[in-house]
Design a protein around this motif. Structure first.
Motif, short mmCIF file in Angstrom:
data_model
loop_
_atom_site.label_atom_id
_atom_site.label_comp_id
_atom_site.label_asym_id
_atom_site.label_seq_id
_atom_site.Cartn_x
_atom_site.Cartn_y
_atom_site.Cartn_z
N GLU A 66 -1.70 -8.68 -1.96
CA GLU A 66 -0.79 -9.73 -2.62
C GLU A 66 0.67 -9.47 -1.91
O GLU A 66 1.09 -10.80 -1.63
CB GLU A 66 -0.66 -9.20 -3.94
N LEU A 67 0.97 -8.41 -1.49
CA LEU A 67 2.28 -8.33 -0.90
C LEU A 67 2.20 -8.93 0.64
O LEU A 67 3.10 -9.67 0.86
CB LEU A 67 2.70 -6.90 -0.52
N ALA A 68 1.01 -8.80 1.23
CA ALA A 68 0.84 -9.33 2.36
C ALA A 68 1.09 -11.12 2.43
O ALA A 68 1.49 -11.68 3.32
CB ALA A 68 -0.28 -8.85 2.99
N ALA A 69 0.19 -11.38 1.19
CA ALA A 69 0.21 -13.08 1.06
C ALA A 69 1.39 -13.42 0.74
O ALA A 69 1.94 -14.48 1.05
CB ALA A 69 -0.90 -13.31 0.12
N ARG A 70 2.29 -12.72 -0.17
CA ARG A 70 3.60 -13.17 -0.78
C ARG A 70 4.56 -13.34 0.45
O ARG A 70 5.24 -14.10 0.69
CB ARG A 70 4.16 -12.23 -1.62
N ALA A 76 7.00 -18.64 5.41
CA ALA A 76 6.72 -20.19 5.50
C ALA A 76 8.04 -20.67 5.05
O ALA A 76 8.59 -21.71 5.79
CB ALA A 76 5.41 -20.52 5.16
N ALA A 77 8.59 -20.19 4.24
CA ALA A 77 9.64 -20.84 3.60
C ALA A 77 10.88 -20.52 4.59
O ALA A 77 11.70 -21.50 4.67
CB ALA A 77 9.89 -20.13 2.14
N ILE A 78 10.83 -19.23 5.04
CA ILE A 78 12.08 -19.25 6.00
C ILE A 78 11.96 -19.94 7.33
O ILE A 78 12.92 -20.62 7.66
CB ILE A 78 12.21 -17.90 6.37
N ALA A 79 10.74 -20.39 7.92
CA ALA A 79 10.63 -21.10 8.77
C ALA A 79 10.88 -22.65 8.41
O ALA A 79 11.52 -23.12 9.25
CB ALA A 79 9.24 -21.14 9.39
N GLY A 80 10.47 -22.71 7.15
CA GLY A 80 10.80 -24.39 6.61
C GLY A 80 12.09 -24.77 6.79
O GLY A 80 12.54 -25.64 6.78
N ASP A 170 18.92 -17.48 -10.88
CA ASP A 170 19.41 -18.79 -11.05
C ASP A 170 20.26 -19.10 -9.57
O ASP A 170 21.26 -18.50 -9.51
CB ASP A 170 20.41 -18.71 -12.11
N PRO A 171 19.96 -20.38 -9.11
CA PRO A 171 20.66 -20.55 -7.78
C PRO A 171 22.04 -21.14 -7.65
O PRO A 171 22.46 -21.05 -6.82
CB PRO A 171 19.63 -21.48 -6.91
N GLY A 172 22.39 -21.78 -9.01
CA GLY A 172 23.78 -22.16 -8.85
C GLY A 172 23.54 -23.48 -7.94
O GLY A 172 22.66 -24.29 -7.84
N PRO A 173 24.69 -23.47 -7.07
CA PRO A 173 24.79 -24.49 -6.07
C PRO A 173 23.68 -24.29 -4.98
O PRO A 173 23.66 -25.23 -3.99
CB PRO A 173 26.04 -24.59 -5.79
N PHE A 174 23.14 -23.35 -4.83
CA PHE A 174 22.50 -22.99 -3.54
C PHE A 174 20.85 -23.23 -3.78
O PHE A 174 20.39 -23.85 -4.63
CB PHE A 174 22.77 -21.46 -3.41
N GLN A 175 20.19 -22.58 -2.89
CA GLN A 175 18.85 -22.79 -2.83
C GLN A 175 18.03 -21.71 -3.61
O GLN A 175 18.40 -20.70 -3.62
CB GLN A 175 18.01 -22.68 -1.47
N SER A 176 17.07 -22.02 -4.39
CA SER A 176 16.04 -21.00 -5.28
C SER A 176 15.17 -20.35 -4.45
O SER A 176 14.47 -20.98 -3.76
CB SER A 176 15.43 -21.46 -6.25
N TRP A 177 15.15 -19.18 -4.19
CA TRP A 177 14.20 -18.17 -3.24
C TRP A 177 12.91 -18.56 -4.02
O TRP A 177 11.91 -18.75 -3.14
CB TRP A 177 14.73 -16.72 -3.55
N SER A 178 12.64 -18.62 -5.19
CA SER A 178 11.06 -18.47 -5.85
C SER A 178 10.83 -19.78 -5.58
O SER A 178 9.41 -20.04 -5.21
CB SER A 178 11.12 -17.77 -7.23
N THR A 179 11.49 -20.86 -5.74
CA THR A 179 11.15 -22.29 -5.47
C THR A 179 10.76 -22.28 -4.13
O THR A 179 9.48 -23.18 -3.67
CB THR A 179 12.19 -23.37 -5.82
N LEU A 180 11.30 -21.97 -3.29
CA LEU A 180 11.00 -22.04 -1.76
C LEU A 180 9.92 -21.54 -1.42
O LEU A 180 9.00 -21.93 -0.86
CB LEU A 180 12.19 -21.39 -0.84
N ILE A 181 9.53 -20.34 -2.15
CA ILE A 181 8.35 -19.39 -1.67
C ILE A 181 7.27 -20.25 -2.10
O ILE A 181 6.31 -20.28 -1.60
CB ILE A 181 8.38 -17.83 -2.37
N GLY A 183 6.83 -23.30 -2.61
CA GLY A 183 6.89 -24.35 -2.23
C GLY A 183 5.44 -24.33 -1.03
O GLY A 183 5.17 -25.35 -0.44
N GLY A 184 4.97 -23.20 -0.80
CA GLY A 184 3.94 -23.03 0.18
C GLY A 184 4.30 -23.42 1.40
O GLY A 184 5.47 -23.12 2.02
N GLY A 185 3.28 -23.94 1.99
CA GLY A 185 3.55 -24.37 3.44
C GLY A 185 2.78 -23.42 4.35
O GLY A 185 2.46 -22.23 3.73
#
Ligand code: OOB
Length: 549
Positions: A66-70, A76-80, A170-181, A183-185
């Protein structure tokens, strides 16, 4: 620079001082450097033991698979986001499973995490961003009343290069880490990795000025984790608890989380290192090994007197980061754990351990010996000449996992390295030459940790050691305060176990012990506790500032 390697496309190697080729060859030939990229620690463990718990915190756990998959999804999110291999990213997450996911996501994407500690603030993070040229930062929302998003807003305001702020929570004005992750890709393609290039940047633990950045290569960091795990006799049944800030070299790789992965063991995280919280987790997950700084080790040992749940599954407690007196070592060994390992290490590389099974005298009186047969140690006097065996001096080190230069820091590098590439640690040590302690190192202080009183040079550590032998003293720090007549006067900041002593009583005690007469405190300041650095070491700079205010 074009090397044909996927991971060195950016300006990463500008201002990086590599290992000289002849020594690099030697370390490869000796089998210390294996050409494995850092992410292989996770990938290999996931192949060997996919269903074994890899990382655990109060909120849950992930198996190795699971950790490897996550981590793949995170990559993918970072590259995105347009973050390319070699780009630096400030990582400042609290001890948690999410820390491990972000760390491996960045590594997997070829990005180079800058390992900030949760206690770092604008001054440090701004400095790390400026020196490293970071393009992004990964932070929590708010922890313990501190809002990391507000700090980030200040940091990005005048740093256009710092393009992305990713928030866990809670991302406030920034990007949410969990939404990014989520998001797949597709994770970026795995290309060949130049394992002699930096995989991550650690921050130095120095107590003067702002921390410096320490490039750690894939080769040297994999070796750190593997050899530290061996030195602590790690097996796949061990469970390691990260109680110090996870981005610090000690809990990250000495052996820490990465060392646990070399044997596919489990890592548990606690963001709360209080005995109450930590003992409960140790009991629940049957933790066998942890690493602590001195102050925390003492607190845990003492808490065994009153905590209802005791950490009985521990087989080994590593203590390091600052000097520990033999009395303190015994105190910890008697109460906390059947096994104690002293560790004298540094983010710059060099590690010494006392090993499980060492005679008690070695464990109590020394800070151990190097992990690598190829660690070279030189002990020198003020003129730079080597001292006689067993004598005290400054420690200079070179070896298969010790840096060759701070990152983008020419001036500091000119001071901090000898012409033949030894790192000047600034630590005063002796290496026992004979008798039962032979081959082990004792750290006797920092070469600059002295007080210039009148015409005398007084070692702060010597005085602290005397103070700590008093049964009524829990902890003590000797610091210099400015004085019109003496230049500097000696101040003892002391935490008493009960009723404070007076200065006269303290000095009478030092008389009795036969402490040298010029090493007597001029001022005694009882304190409820001593201020600590971001990793939990006594912060003498802060004591002086507090006393001057
Ligand atoms: C560890 O790393 P840093 O980078 O935070 O601090 C290094 C410095 C050393 O140069 C030395 O001055 C001091 O901390 N130190 C010790 C010590 N261990 C470290 N001084 C006396 N006795 C010890 N046992 O602190 C660190 C890194 C990896 C593993 C363990 C500690």
């Amino acid at each position: 620079m074009s090397t044909g390697f996927q991971h060195v496309q950016s300006d990463l190697v500008e201002g990086f001082v590599p290992f000289p080729e002849d020594r690099a060859e030697e370390y490869r030939r000796a089998g210390y450097w294996t050409g494995r990229p850092l992410e292989s620690l996770l990938i290999d463990a996931a192949e060997r033991r996919p269903h074994h718990p890899a990382v655990v915190d109060v909120d849950g756990s992930l198996t190795y698979a699971e950790l490897a998959a996550r981590a793949d999804r995170a990559a993918a999110a970072i590259a995105g986001l347009g973050i390319r291999p070699g780009d630096r990213v400030l990582l400042q997450l609290p001890n948690s499973v999410r820390f491990a996911v972000a760390f491996f996501g960045l590594i997997r994407a070829g990005a180079v995490p800058v390992m900030c500690l949760p206690g770092h603030r604008t001054a440090e993070l701004g400095h790390f961003a400026d020196v490293s040229g970071a393009v992004a930062m990964v932070i929590p929302d708010a922890v313990g009343g501190f809002d990391y998003r507000e700090m980030a807003a200040q940091l990005v305001a005048d740093r256009p290069a710092l393009r992305h702020v990713v928030v866990d929570g809670d991302p406030g004005p920034f990007q949410s880490w969990s939404t990014l992750i989520d998001g797949g890709g597709q994770p970026p393609q795995r290309g060949p990795v130049d394992t002699s290039a930096p995989a991550l940047l650690l921050v130095s633990g120095g107590t003067t000025g702002l921390p410096k950045l320490i490039p750690r290569t894939h080769d040297d960091y994999v070796y750190t984790a593997v050899s530290s795990a061996e030195a602590c006799h790690f097996t796949s049944d061990d469970v390691y608890l990260v109680a110090l800030p996870a981005g610090h070299n000690f809990p990250l790789a000495c052996p820490g989380m990465l060392g646990a992965m070399t044997v596919a063991a489990t890592t548990v995280f606690t963001a709360d290192p209080s005995p109450e919280a930590a003992f409960a987790l140790i009991d629940k997950h049957k933790v066998t090994v942890t690493g602590l700084v001195n102050a925390l080790g003492k607190l845990w040992a003492q808490a065994c007197d009153w905590e209802p749940v005791l950490p009985t599954s521990l087989r080994l407690v590593q203590v390091g980061g600052s000097r520990m007196s033999p009395e303190e070592a015994r105190f910890i060994l008697d109460r906390l754990s059947p096994g104690l390992s002293q560790i004298f290490g540094m983010a710059e590389g060099m590690l010494n351990f006392t090993r499980p099974g060492d005679p008690v005298d070695v464990v109590v009186h020394t800070q151990g010996r190097p992990v690598s047969p190829h660690d070279e140690m030189r002990v020198v006097d003020e003129s730079g000449a080597e001292v006689a065996p067993g004598e005290e001096g400054e420690l200079l080190v070179r070896g298969p996992y010790t840096l060759n230069g701070y990152y983008r820091a020419d001036e500091a590098n000119a001071r901090s390295f000898s012409p033949d590439g030894f790192y000047r640690t600034g630590d005063r040590v002796r290496i026992f030459a004979e008798g039962p302690l032979a081959g082990n190192v004792e750290v006797t202080g920092r070469i600059k940790d002295v007080i210039h009183r009148g015409g005398e040079t007084v070692s702060a550590t010597d005085l602290e050691d005397h103070l700590l032998t008093h049964p009524g003293i829990y902890s003590a720090a000797a610091v210099a305060l400015p004085d019109d007549y003496l230049g500097e006067k000696i101040c003892a900041a002391v935490v008493f176990r009960g009723k404070p002593l007076t200065l006269a009583e303290l000095n009478a005690f030092l008389d009795e012990r036969g402490a040298s007469t010029h090493a007597r405190p001029d001022v005694l300041v009882p304190m409820p506790s001593l201020p600590l650095t971001a990793v939990g070491k006594v912060d003498k700079k802060k004591i002086v500032t507090q006393l001057s205010e």
